[in-house]
Design a protein around this motif. Sequence first.
Motif, PDB file in Angstrom:
ATOM      1  N   HIS A 207       0.658  -0.842  -0.078  1.00  0.00           N
ATOM      2  CA  HIS A 207      -0.286   0.005   0.093  1.00  0.00           C
ATOM      3  C   HIS A 207       0.800   1.058   0.478  1.00  0.00           C
ATOM      4  CE1 HIS A 207      -2.204   2.947   1.326  1.00  0.00           C
ATOM      5  NE2 HIS A 207      -1.318   2.961   2.539  1.00  0.00           N
ATOM      6  N   GLY A 208       2.202   1.377   1.165  1.00  0.00           N
ATOM      7  CA  GLY A 208       2.438   2.801   1.071  1.00  0.00           C
ATOM      8  C   GLY A 208       3.495   2.627  -0.290  1.00  0.00           C
ATOM      9  N   LYS A 209       4.100   1.195  -0.869  1.00  0.00           N
ATOM     10  CA  LYS A 209       4.775   2.135  -1.563  1.00  0.00           C
ATOM     11  C   LYS A 209       4.008   2.087  -3.238  1.00  0.00           C
ATOM     12  CE  LYS A 209       8.978  -0.604  -0.286  1.00  0.00           C
ATOM     13  NZ  LYS A 209       9.954  -0.950  -1.012  1.00  0.00           N
ATOM     14  N   ALA A 210       2.831   1.741  -2.767  1.00  0.00           N
ATOM     15  CA  ALA A 210       1.888   2.333  -4.389  1.00  0.00           C
ATOM     16  C   ALA A 210       1.677   3.450  -4.253  1.00  0.00           C
ATOM     17  CB  ALA A 210       0.938   1.479  -4.708  1.00  0.00           C
ATOM     18  N   VAL A 211       1.156   4.305  -3.677  1.00  0.00           N
ATOM     19  CA  VAL A 211       0.575   5.417  -3.493  1.00  0.00           C
ATOM     20  C   VAL A 211       1.457   6.618  -3.898  1.00  0.00           C
ATOM     21  CG1 VAL A 211       0.513   7.036  -1.759  1.00  0.00           C
ATOM     22  CG2 VAL A 211      -0.325   5.490  -0.697  1.00  0.00           C
ATOM     23  N   PRO A 212       3.342   6.376  -4.163  1.00  0.00           N
ATOM     24  CA  PRO A 212       3.646   7.394  -5.093  1.00  0.00           C
ATOM     25  C   PRO A 212       3.765   6.983  -6.383  1.00  0.00           C
ATOM     26  CG  PRO A 212       5.410   6.069  -3.657  1.00  0.00           C
ATOM     27  CD  PRO A 212       3.839   6.151  -2.866  1.00  0.00           C
ATOM     28  N   LEU A 213       3.747   5.709  -7.008  1.00  0.00           N
ATOM     29  CA  LEU A 213       3.307   5.544  -7.996  1.00  0.00           C
ATOM     30  C   LEU A 213       2.289   6.014  -8.451  1.00  0.00           C
ATOM     31  CD1 LEU A 213       4.492   2.877 -10.363  1.00  0.00           C
ATOM     32  CD2 LEU A 213       3.937   1.516  -8.994  1.00  0.00           C
ATOM     33  N   ILE A 214       0.998   5.597  -7.683  1.00  0.00           N
ATOM     34  CA  ILE A 214      -0.264   6.019  -8.427  1.00  0.00           C
ATOM     35  C   ILE A 214       0.265   7.302  -8.919  1.00  0.00           C
ATOM     36  CG2 ILE A 214      -3.180   6.388  -8.241  1.00  0.00           C
ATOM     37  CD1 ILE A 214      -2.354   3.714  -6.076  1.00  0.00           C
ATOM     38  N   ARG A 215       0.136   7.927  -8.414  1.00  0.00           N
ATOM     39  CA  ARG A 215      -0.139   9.550  -7.648  1.00  0.00           C
ATOM     40  C   ARG A 215       1.382   9.896  -9.348  1.00  0.00           C
ATOM     41  NH1 ARG A 215      -2.781  11.591  -3.725  1.00  0.00           N
ATOM     42  NH2 ARG A 215      -1.563  10.988  -1.479  1.00  0.00           N
ATOM     43  N   ALA A 216       2.312   9.482  -9.514  1.00  0.00           N
ATOM     44  CA  ALA A 216       3.030   9.775 -10.988  1.00  0.00           C
ATOM     45  C   ALA A 216       2.283   9.115 -12.338  1.00  0.00           C
ATOM     46  CB  ALA A 216       4.241   8.658 -10.430  1.00  0.00           C
ATOM     47  N   ASN A 217       1.576   8.058 -11.681  1.00  0.00           N
ATOM     48  CA  ASN A 217       1.124   8.032 -13.323  1.00  0.00           C
ATOM     49  C   ASN A 217      -0.777   8.726 -13.267  1.00  0.00           C
ATOM     50  OD1 ASN A 217       2.725   6.200 -13.920  1.00  0.00           O
ATOM     51  ND2 ASN A 217       1.744   3.869 -12.801  1.00  0.00           N
ATOM     52  N   VAL A 218      -1.286   9.462 -11.945  1.00  0.00           N
ATOM     53  CA  VAL A 218      -2.572   9.723 -12.356  1.00  0.00           C
ATOM     54  C   VAL A 218      -2.831  11.251 -12.071  1.00  0.00           C
ATOM     55  CG1 VAL A 218      -5.031   9.513 -11.579  1.00  0.00           C
ATOM     56  CG2 VAL A 218      -3.553   7.333 -11.615  1.00  0.00           C
ATOM     57  N   ALA A 219      -2.676  12.080 -12.862  1.00  0.00           N
ATOM     58  CA  ALA A 219      -2.680  13.672 -12.694  1.00  0.00           C
ATOM     59  C   ALA A 219      -4.355  14.087 -11.412  1.00  0.00           C
ATOM     60  CB  ALA A 219      -3.205  14.927 -13.550  1.00  0.00           C
ATOM     61  N   ALA A 220      -3.868  14.716 -10.466  1.00  0.00           N
ATOM     62  CA  ALA A 220      -5.014  14.469  -9.578  1.00  0.00           C
ATOM     63  C   ALA A 220      -4.898  13.240  -8.695  1.00  0.00           C
ATOM     64  CB  ALA A 220      -6.201  15.422  -9.999  1.00  0.00           C
ATOM     65  N   ALA A 221      -4.753  12.321  -8.729  1.00  0.00           N
ATOM     66  CA  ALA A 221      -5.213  11.431  -7.830  1.00  0.00           C
ATOM     67  C   ALA A 221      -5.239  11.481  -7.106  1.00  0.00           C
ATOM     68  CB  ALA A 221      -3.849  10.061  -8.188  1.00  0.00           C
ATOM     69  N   ARG A 222      -6.234  10.346  -5.815  1.00  0.00           N
ATOM     70  CA  ARG A 222      -7.137  10.799  -4.903  1.00  0.00           C
ATOM     71  C   ARG A 222      -6.925   9.353  -4.312  1.00  0.00           C
ATOM     72  NH1 ARG A 222      -7.727  14.741  -2.273  1.00  0.00           N
ATOM     73  NH2 ARG A 222      -9.765  14.474  -1.156  1.00  0.00           N
ATOM     74  N   VAL A 223      -5.729   8.695  -3.273  1.00  0.00           N
ATOM     75  CA  VAL A 223      -5.346   7.499  -3.045  1.00  0.00           C
ATOM     76  C   VAL A 223      -5.925   7.178  -1.798  1.00  0.00           C
ATOM     77  CG1 VAL A 223      -3.889   5.845  -3.205  1.00  0.00           C
ATOM     78  CG2 VAL A 223      -4.128   7.884  -4.467  1.00  0.00           C
ATOM     79  N   GLY A 224      -6.729   5.776  -1.256  1.00  0.00           N
ATOM     80  CA  GLY A 224      -6.950   5.091  -0.170  1.00  0.00           C
ATOM     81  C   GLY A 224      -7.222   3.508   0.183  1.00  0.00           C
ATOM     82  N   ILE A 225      -6.974   3.663   1.645  1.00  0.00           N
ATOM     83  CA  ILE A 225      -7.055   2.170   1.572  1.00  0.00           C
ATOM     84  C   ILE A 225      -8.487   2.169   2.705  1.00  0.00           C
ATOM     85  CG2 ILE A 225      -6.146   2.545   3.742  1.00  0.00           C
ATOM     86  CD1 ILE A 225      -4.614   0.182   2.975  1.00  0.00           C
ATOM     87  N   SER A 226      -9.078   0.609   2.046  1.00  0.00           N
ATOM     88  CA  SER A 226      -9.931   0.294   3.068  1.00  0.00           C
ATOM     89  C   SER A 226      -9.728  -0.984   3.902  1.00  0.00           C
ATOM     90  CB  SER A 226     -11.123  -0.264   1.855  1.00  0.00           C
ATOM     91  OG  SER A 226     -11.868   1.032   1.253  1.00  0.00           O
TER      92      SER A 226
END
Length: 451
Positions: A207-226
């Motif tokens: 999870h922790g490592k995916a968050v910056p990766l998602i931000r790098a690939n997605v403009a204006a990403a909103r990321v969380g965990i359930s």
Amino acid sequence: HPEPGAPARSDFARDFLWGCATSSYQIEGAAAEGGRVESIWDRFAATPGKVRDGSSGAVACDHYHRWPEDMDIARDMGLNAYRFSIAWPRVMPGIGAAPNQEGLDFYARLVDGMLERGIQPWATLYHWDLPQYLQERGGWAERDTVQRYLEFVDAVTRRLGDRVQHWITHNEPWCTAILGNYEGVHAPGLADFGTALQVCHHVLLSHGKAVPLIRANVAAARVGISLSLHPLRAASDSAADRAAMERHDGLRYRWFLDPLHGRGYPAATLEQVGAAAPVVHEGDMAAIAVATDFMGVNYYFPETVADAPGHAPLDARVLPPPAGAETTAMGWEVAPQGLGELLGRIHADYAPQELYITENGSCYDDEVQADGSVNDAGRRRYLARHLGAMKDAIAAGVPVKGYFAWSLVDNFEWAEGYLRRFGLVHIDYDTQQRRLKESGKWYRAFLRQPD
Ligand code: GBH
């Protein structure tokens, strides 16, 4: 059918998200189509004795082929958001293999279908369907699986990042770890506490490592965990039961929320789990504590905890609901006030900027009537009362920004197979006919109120 005391849509913010949730293995079917490879749930379900009715997700709701109808239903209900999950085995066919374009194409079509219907896509990146080829190499207990997950997340977010802004890294890591690797009631069906805690650590790390990766690939990403969470009560006021509740809480709540908020694993629990504690590399806890945009809460019912010496792993036991409590067909207590308690506690303990109810729902033995209707009054009432509890929590200052009912459609309920129905839409598994239940009609009427 008005539900007494139910809130109105206008009691919530205009931009509040109203959705339903599903997951890939539970609804898609088409297990051998489109280049999908085997998942741990295909393997587990094929193992005699693991799924109560001997079924699997091989066909499920055939959503893989029927998604346009399902998205039409979602639009007609008035949903402005839909939470679904992406099957890793559809996207990554093997180690070192290129992403499967056919798998990515399916999700691109699905997402475009949502956007055309005015529905905001919320994509969950892991809802329990690990590729079996990774389980052969140790699955989530193996640190390398974190790297494999990041490759999967990279492929998905590169492809869909121009149209999906909202990403949930994991659904309910407690279930992945404990139900799958300690209780053994979910895939991969292992029963070792140390393995379960190592799995848990790698899931949180991924999870922790995916968050910056998602931000790098997605403009204006909103990321969380359930997270799957329960408000807790001690079985009695005795010091022993209260201490047992604290121990249970350490593993069920703080083991996740503390590290996600930079506090590391709770010291008392670490001590209690002893040699089963996970191997943690330098930098892992900092990675897990990455800032996110929201916290996803999956709430179903409260838990009552009693002291239980000798009951592994923490000498504590979860009791059945108190005598006389209202329960669903799963035997789960109906307790809307528990949602408020839980939200209030998370807000007080960690104050995430935004909270979303990413799952909340109930199971009843729904039957289709001669006129084709499905009168699920229990579920309708459950839904109405939980929206009421959510309204009260918001009034008390908890920043809840959206609600996803579990589930859009009846589906493969894991170890319970097709014996358990949670949908606002009934599925006839012989004909694949969809029928909006009374609960779904109530939600539609609620959503159509002027906002
Ligand atoms: C969710 O999990 C899942 O995300 C979803 O896929 C599922 O269909 C839905 O709920 C309905 O079940 O399992 O005996 O240890 C809910 C998870 C269920 C986790 C109850 C804890 C405690 C009893 N929670 N469970 S047991």
